[in-house]
Design an enzyme around this catalytic site. Structure first.
Site, PDB file in Angstrom:
ATOM      1  N   THR A 249      33.832  50.445  45.028  1.00 58.67           N
ATOM      2  CA  THR A 249      34.412  51.504  44.130  1.00 58.67           C
ATOM      3  C   THR A 249      33.362  51.871  43.185  1.00 58.67           C
ATOM      4  O   THR A 249      32.714  51.061  42.299  1.00 58.67           O
ATOM      5  CB  THR A 249      35.514  50.854  43.340  1.00 58.67           C
ATOM      6  OG1 THR A 249      35.952  51.951  42.559  1.00 58.67           O
ATOM      7  CG2 THR A 249      35.378  49.553  42.774  1.00 58.67           C
TER       8      THR A 249
ATOM      9  N   SER B 290      38.392  46.827  34.530  1.00 57.05           N
ATOM     10  CA  SER B 290      39.691  46.335  34.818  1.00 57.05           C
ATOM     11  C   SER B 290      39.179  44.948  35.499  1.00 57.05           C
ATOM     12  O   SER B 290      38.339  44.729  36.267  1.00 57.05           O
ATOM     13  CB  SER B 290      40.513  47.153  35.720  1.00 57.05           C
ATOM     14  OG  SER B 290      40.106  47.047  36.984  1.00 57.05           O
TER      15      SER B 290
ATOM     16  N   TYR C 159      40.440  44.308  38.510  1.00 59.10           N
ATOM     17  CA  TYR C 159      40.414  44.585  39.906  1.00 59.10           C
ATOM     18  C   TYR C 159      38.969  44.847  39.909  1.00 59.10           C
ATOM     19  O   TYR C 159      38.042  44.540  40.872  1.00 59.10           O
ATOM     20  CB  TYR C 159      41.305  45.830  40.323  1.00 59.10           C
ATOM     21  CG  TYR C 159      40.795  46.631  41.239  1.00 59.10           C
ATOM     22  CD1 TYR C 159      40.540  46.170  42.666  1.00 59.10           C
ATOM     23  CD2 TYR C 159      40.289  47.813  40.947  1.00 59.10           C
ATOM     24  CE1 TYR C 159      40.016  47.094  43.507  1.00 59.10           C
ATOM     25  CE2 TYR C 159      39.628  48.696  41.969  1.00 59.10           C
ATOM     26  CZ  TYR C 159      39.463  48.031  43.219  1.00 59.10           C
ATOM     27  OH  TYR C 159      39.011  49.094  44.327  1.00 59.10           O
ATOM     28  N   HIS C 160      38.196  45.854  39.140  1.00 58.05           N
ATOM     29  CA  HIS C 160      37.050  46.302  39.253  1.00 58.05           C
ATOM     30  C   HIS C 160      36.148  45.214  39.279  1.00 58.05           C
ATOM     31  O   HIS C 160      35.095  45.225  39.780  1.00 58.05           O
ATOM     32  CB  HIS C 160      36.696  47.703  38.291  1.00 58.05           C
ATOM     33  CG  HIS C 160      37.372  48.794  38.611  1.00 58.05           C
ATOM     34  ND1 HIS C 160      38.369  49.226  37.943  1.00 58.05           N
ATOM     35  CD2 HIS C 160      37.250  49.679  39.520  1.00 58.05           C
ATOM     36  CE1 HIS C 160      39.024  50.360  38.218  1.00 58.05           C
ATOM     37  NE2 HIS C 160      38.159  50.422  39.271  1.00 58.05           N
TER      38      HIS C 160
ATOM     39  N   LYS D 285      35.473  43.412  42.441  1.00 60.72           N
ATOM     40  CA  LYS D 285      34.659  44.408  43.215  1.00 60.72           C
ATOM     41  C   LYS D 285      33.239  44.080  43.021  1.00 60.72           C
ATOM     42  O   LYS D 285      32.449  44.185  43.827  1.00 60.72           O
ATOM     43  CB  LYS D 285      35.091  45.768  43.359  1.00 60.72           C
ATOM     44  CG  LYS D 285      36.631  46.005  43.640  1.00 60.72           C
ATOM     45  CD  LYS D 285      36.884  45.473  44.895  1.00 60.72           C
ATOM     46  CE  LYS D 285      36.391  46.787  46.044  1.00 60.72           C
ATOM     47  NZ  LYS D 285      36.911  46.646  47.251  1.00 60.72           N
TER      48      LYS D 285
END
Length: 410
Positions: free
Chosen positions: A144, A179, A181-182, A185
């Protein structure tokens, strides 16, 4: 080419399977159906009705004249994943099987911990399974653009040249994720790069911008892909389009000057296909920034408003407080040349894509209206406590009824 898609039931995965089938590729896939469970946990549904996996597999076989070898599994189940890869013997593996939501990861400790464990451990499981059962296969891992954050310098494609104390080197560009989530990644990217150096794996890490668009084949609704609009799993443009069809104002966060890369669902399919059909050398870890252009969130809201009005739908914009911890005014200039060098050419103009999506959503207005309370943000990055969504089942009941199909080499 034999392509194994991890996360084949998802927004991108189900469309990619069809897109590649049209091009003559042999497809297998795996999914634990968790996206369905996560959206249900948030109290929402896909705006576009989606078929069960059994119905999808039947439609795929009837529509493309070939079976999609499907395994109902979680990537963290390393033994089951290993069996699926060994049976199918893929030439390429596309990894789309991660929790893709920043807001979901920011709800509380339980959600942050789950997203990190699901994403990082699932990717490690896949890397080890590939090393053992298909070491020569090309891994295409969906990253991302959010990994980079919003640095005050231009963003290269993964790496940059740096000089420090008289010495120069080519190093990974610093990540400034916003975040949990990021950050998961980011960890995945580092692990994939390390596997390439360690085992000679060839991998393409696709740093994808915001994806928008619908996939609703008119001849067979069983082939439609999902389109989410809740605060956790609905991307901004898709959420804006769902707001206009039910007569709600479009609600960009904050002052709307946040800038992001974006591309349509059709363009995402084109880019992923180009990456698959132009693999890296063994041991090469390469990074593609996958985006069509850069727009501010406020400008995206205006484009959705104007597209709705062109269809006779009155639409207004009403910005709301930003629940996220992010810079609202910032430099943002990412490179995106590698996919263009392989032949990527943006397809339909964004306003045409938006009108198509709004048209696809209009027959399903009642579904969106019934869950309109899931549009406003409730998860806030800095302040708490945040409202806790309902508990989600660890594995949706539907998984128990999906026959495991192992693909044998023809």
């Amino acid at each position: 080419m034999r392509v194994f898609i991890a996360g084949v039931d998802g927004y991108l995965g189900w469309v990619l399977a069809q897109h590649l089938a049209v091009r003559g590729h042999d497809i297998a896939g795996a999914d634990a159906m968790l996206r369905r469970a996560w959206v249900a946990e948030m109290g929402s549904v896909s705006a576009v009705p989606i078929a069960s996996m059994n119905e999808r597999l039947t439609a795929y076989r009837e529509g493309f004249g070939a079976s999609l070898a499907f395994s109902a599994l979680d990537l963290r189940d390393h033994d089951a994943l290993s069996r699926a890869l060994a049976a199918f013997e893929p030439d390429a593996v596309v990894h789309l099987a991660e929790c893709p939501s920043a807001p979901y990861s920011m709800v509380d400790f339980r959600h942050a911990d789950f997203v990190q464990h699901n994403n990082v451990s699932g990717t490690l499981s896949l890397l080890y399974a590939m090393r053992e059962h298909c070491p020569d296969a090309h891994l295409v891992k969906l990253g991302t653009m959010g990994e980079y954050g919003t640095p005050d310098v231009d963003i290269p494609e993964g790496f940059f040249e740096v000089e420090f104390r008289g010495r120069r080197d080519r190093l990974p560009f610093p990540r400034q994720a916003g975040s949990w989530y990021h950050w998961s990644k980011v960890f995945d990217s580092q692990n994939v790069a390390f596997a390439c150096r360690l085992w000679g794996l060839g991998a393409t890490d696709v740093m994808q911008g915001i994806v928008y668009g619908s996939w609703c084949p008119p001849d067979d609704p069983r082939l439609s892909s999902r389109l989410d609009f809740d605060e956790a799993f609905g991307t901004s443009v898709n959420r804006f389009c769902c707001q206009v069809v039910i007569g709600h104002p479009i609600t960009p966060y904050g002052n709307g000057t946040q800038r992001r890369g974006l591309l349509s669902l059709a363009d995402s399919m084109q880019c992923l296909t180009l990456a698959l059909e132009h693999p890296p050398a063994p041991g090469e870890y390469r990074v593609f920034n996958q985006l069509r252009d850069v727009q501010s969130i406020g400008r995206l809201a205006e484009l959705v408003r104007d597209s709705a009005r062109s269809l006779g739908i009155p639409a207004q914009i009403a910005a709301i407080d930003n629940p996220r911890a992010e810079a609202e005014t910032h430099h943002y200039n990412p490179d995106s040349e590698k996919l263009r060098a392989l032949g990527f050419r943006p397809s339909a103009p964004i306003d045409e894509e938006l009108r198509q999506m709004i048209g696809d959503l209009l027959p399903h207005v009642d579904r969106v209206k019934a869950h309109a309370d899931r549009l406003p943000p409730t998860v806030r990055w800095r302040t708490g406590p945040t409202p806790r969504p309902k508990e989600a089942p660890e594995v949706p009941p539907e998984v128990e009824h999906i026959p495991r199909q192992e693909g044998d080499r023809k």
